[in-house]
Design a protein around this motif. Structure first.
Motif, mmCIF file in Angstrom:
data_model
loop_
_atom_site.group_PDB
_atom_site.id
_atom_site.type_symbol
_atom_site.label_atom_id
_atom_site.label_comp_id
_atom_site.label_asym_id
_atom_site.label_seq_id
_atom_site.Cartn_x
_atom_site.Cartn_y
_atom_site.Cartn_z
ATOM 1 N N GLU A 14 -19.317 31.018 43.784
ATOM 2 C CA GLU A 14 -19.612 32.332 43.223
ATOM 3 C C GLU A 14 -19.652 33.413 44.300
ATOM 4 O O GLU A 14 -19.392 34.590 44.033
ATOM 5 C CB GLU A 14 -20.938 32.302 42.462
ATOM 6 N N ALA A 15 -19.951 32.972 45.529
ATOM 7 C CA ALA A 15 -19.980 33.921 46.650
ATOM 8 C C ALA A 15 -18.604 34.120 47.258
ATOM 9 O O ALA A 15 -18.425 34.945 48.171
ATOM 10 C CB ALA A 15 -20.952 33.439 47.722
ATOM 11 N N GLY A 16 -17.632 33.347 46.761
ATOM 12 C CA GLY A 16 -16.266 33.500 47.240
ATOM 13 C C GLY A 16 -15.952 32.689 48.462
ATOM 14 O O GLY A 16 -14.895 32.860 49.067
ATOM 15 N N ALA A 17 -16.850 31.736 48.832
ATOM 16 C CA ALA A 17 -16.637 30.969 50.055
ATOM 17 C C ALA A 17 -16.191 29.541 49.787
ATOM 18 O O ALA A 17 -15.916 28.788 50.715
ATOM 19 C CB ALA A 17 -17.925 30.940 50.884
ATOM 20 N N GLY A 18 -16.094 29.131 48.539
ATOM 21 C CA GLY A 18 -15.744 27.742 48.236
ATOM 22 C C GLY A 18 -14.677 27.692 47.164
ATOM 23 O O GLY A 18 -14.348 28.691 46.524
ATOM 24 N N ASP A 19 -14.137 26.462 46.944
ATOM 25 C CA ASP A 19 -13.103 26.298 45.925
ATOM 26 C C ASP A 19 -13.722 25.698 44.663
ATOM 27 O O ASP A 19 -14.743 24.995 44.701
ATOM 28 C CB ASP A 19 -11.965 25.411 46.444
ATOM 29 N N TYR A 20 -13.056 25.940 43.534
ATOM 30 C CA TYR A 20 -13.609 25.524 42.248
ATOM 31 C C TYR A 20 -13.460 24.026 42.026
ATOM 32 O O TYR A 20 -14.232 23.415 41.280
ATOM 33 C CB TYR A 20 -12.929 26.297 41.119
ATOM 34 N N LEU A 21 -12.507 23.382 42.658
ATOM 35 C CA LEU A 21 -12.327 21.942 42.512
ATOM 36 C C LEU A 21 -13.566 21.188 43.003
ATOM 37 O O LEU A 21 -13.985 20.202 42.386
ATOM 38 C CB LEU A 21 -11.089 21.489 43.295
ATOM 39 N N THR A 22 -14.175 21.681 44.078
ATOM 40 C CA THR A 22 -15.386 21.044 44.596
ATOM 41 C C THR A 22 -16.536 21.182 43.599
ATOM 42 O O THR A 22 -17.318 20.257 43.397
ATOM 43 C CB THR A 22 -15.789 21.671 45.938
#
Length: 456
Positions: A410-418
């Motif tokens: 949500e903060a834009g630092a990670g991917d949605y697959l994780t």
């Protein structure tokens, strides 16, 4: 001399000889303690009745209803009454049957004219004096069959308590899985909404939305599946109880139950308590019945003495029957000695002896099976607490991983697959925890049941 005759007659009527083999209970072919108990001291008086094991008030009420209305238990009770009646019928052969008869006859002939006669008789009809205990052996066999039917009913009762409790716990577990699926669906719907908004803003990709939609639909399908299971669980519980269980007696989720909703049987139980199990007692009563059958088969080789006797008065008129009547009596003993039966008596004896051998094996196997049931329950019990604790830690770690990955995305630092991977892992871990909690409760029921319970 008169007193001696009375004593002799009493012995004849009672049957002074029994040809039953001396009954010796077979030794239990199992160790005195279970390996899973280690060096814990053995005890034989730790078991208690089911009300002290199923401590949840709702479950207690449901079991009470089942013991009142279940049709299988009612059928087993009817079998007891049938076997008891057959025992009473067989036991009646130990006593003489006495009949009284009062009759008057009036007739007319050409020579004598009108004549009348009246008689009053008391008779013993073909009573077999049990010289060699045949009838007594048959009566004992019928009694043991009756007692075996009582043990069968107790086993039915014990099984009913265990199955009703297990069905109630299964319903609680499926309620928990349903709530988990609903929570997961709500969370997935929220994630799908956010992902679709981020796609409109150009932040999230099409695959992210598709993956979010996939887990939402998976959770939705699980909700429908568990709704079906819950309805089926209620139907199964109603069948066991024999009536519709009120809604206020149905459990909520498994997590909402007290850890002691089903108490744990204390450790350190001697294997001798297996002799109290209804199925083991049933096997022993069947063995005792076969032992008595051998005595009856042996008695067939010996003479049988039957007695037919009557005594009364006769008179030409009913009014003079008991004042001026003539005493009449008859005594007709008969002795029967088997000389040639074509091998029938020998075959019956061999059959009875073979039946006893088979029932000894069945009795020993019943004890061995009971020992195995308890051993398996104790083996599961030995590792269950550790496994459940590890699973709880795993759920906590999976929850933390999911929360971190979601905030990062949500903060834009990670991917949605994780995020999706961690969400599926958390869901699976939570389902496994519910399954372990269900296993814990069911293991307590199984352990209590396999030890014979406290059913009277």
């Amino acid at each position: 001399m008169f007193r001696l005759s009375i004593i002799s007659l009493s012995l004849l009527l009672a049957g002074c000889i029994s040809l039953d083999p001396d009954y010796q209970r077979p030794a239990a072919p199992v160790p005195s303690v279970w390996a899973a108990q280690g060096t814990q001291p053995a005890a034989s008086n730790v078991l208690t009745d089911w009300q002290h094991i199923m401590t949840d008030a709702r479950l207690n009420n449901v079991v009470e209803r089942a013991l009142t209305s279940n049709r299988d238990l009612q059928e087993a009770i009817a079998d007891i009454e049938s076997a008891r009646a057959l025992y009473g019928e067989q036991r009646a052969s130990l006593f003489p049957s006495a009949d009284a008869e009062l009759s008057q006859t009036r007739s007319r002939t050409q020579d004598a004219g009108v004549s009348s006669s009246a008689t009053a008789d008391g008779a013993v009809s073909s009573f077999e004096i049990d010289l060699f205990g045949r009838n007594r052996s048959l009566s004992q066999a019928a009694k043991e069959t009756w007692l075996a039917s009582e043990s069968t009913a107790r086993n039915t009762r014990l099984t009913l308590i265990a199955e009703t409790s297990t069905a109630w716990i299964t319903l609680a577990a499926d309620n928990g899985n349903l709530k988990l699926a609903q929570d997961t669906m709500t969370s997935a719907a929220d994630s799908l909404r956010i992902t679709q908004l981020r796609q409109k803003e150009g932040v999230a990709s099409g695959p992210d939305v598709s993956s979010s939609m996939a887990i939402y639909q998976q959770a939705r399908a699980s909700v429908a599946s568990y709704q079906t299971l819950v309805a089926q669980d209620i139907n199964a519980l109603n069948l066991l109880v024999g009536d519709t269980v009120p809604q206020n007696l149905l459990p909520d989720t498994l997590e909402s139950l007290s850890p002691q909703a089903i108490a744990l049987v204390p450790a350190g139980v001697s294997s001798s308590v297996l002799l109290r199990r209804p199925d083991v007692q049933e096997a022993e009563h069947n063995l005792k019945s076969a032992n008595a059958d051998i005595g009856a088969a042996r008695a067939n080789f010996f003479p049988s003495l039957s007695l037919t006797a009557s005594a009364g008065v006769g008179s030409s008129s009913l009014s003079n029957l008991f004042s001026h009547g003539t005493n009449v009596w008859s005594f007709a003993p008969s002795l029967s000695l088997p000389l040639f039966t074509g091998g029938s008596n020998t075959a019956q004896l061999r059959y009875a002896e073979a039946e006893k051998k088979g029932l000894i094996a069945a009795y020993e196997k019943a004890i061995q099976s009971a020992f195995k049931d308890v051993s398996n329950a104790l083996a599961r019990r030995a590792t269950l607490d550790e496994q459940r604790d590890a699973q709880q830690q795993y759920v906590a770690a999976a929850q933390s991983s999911y929360d971190i990955s979601r905030r990062s995305y949500e903060a834009g630092a990670g991917d949605y697959l994780t995020v999706l991977t961690n969400q599926r892992s958390l869901w699976s871990a939570q389902q496994d925890l519910i399954a372990l909690q269900q296993t814990d409760f069911e293991n307590r029921i199984t352990l209590w049941q396999s030890l014979g319970g406290g059913v009277k």
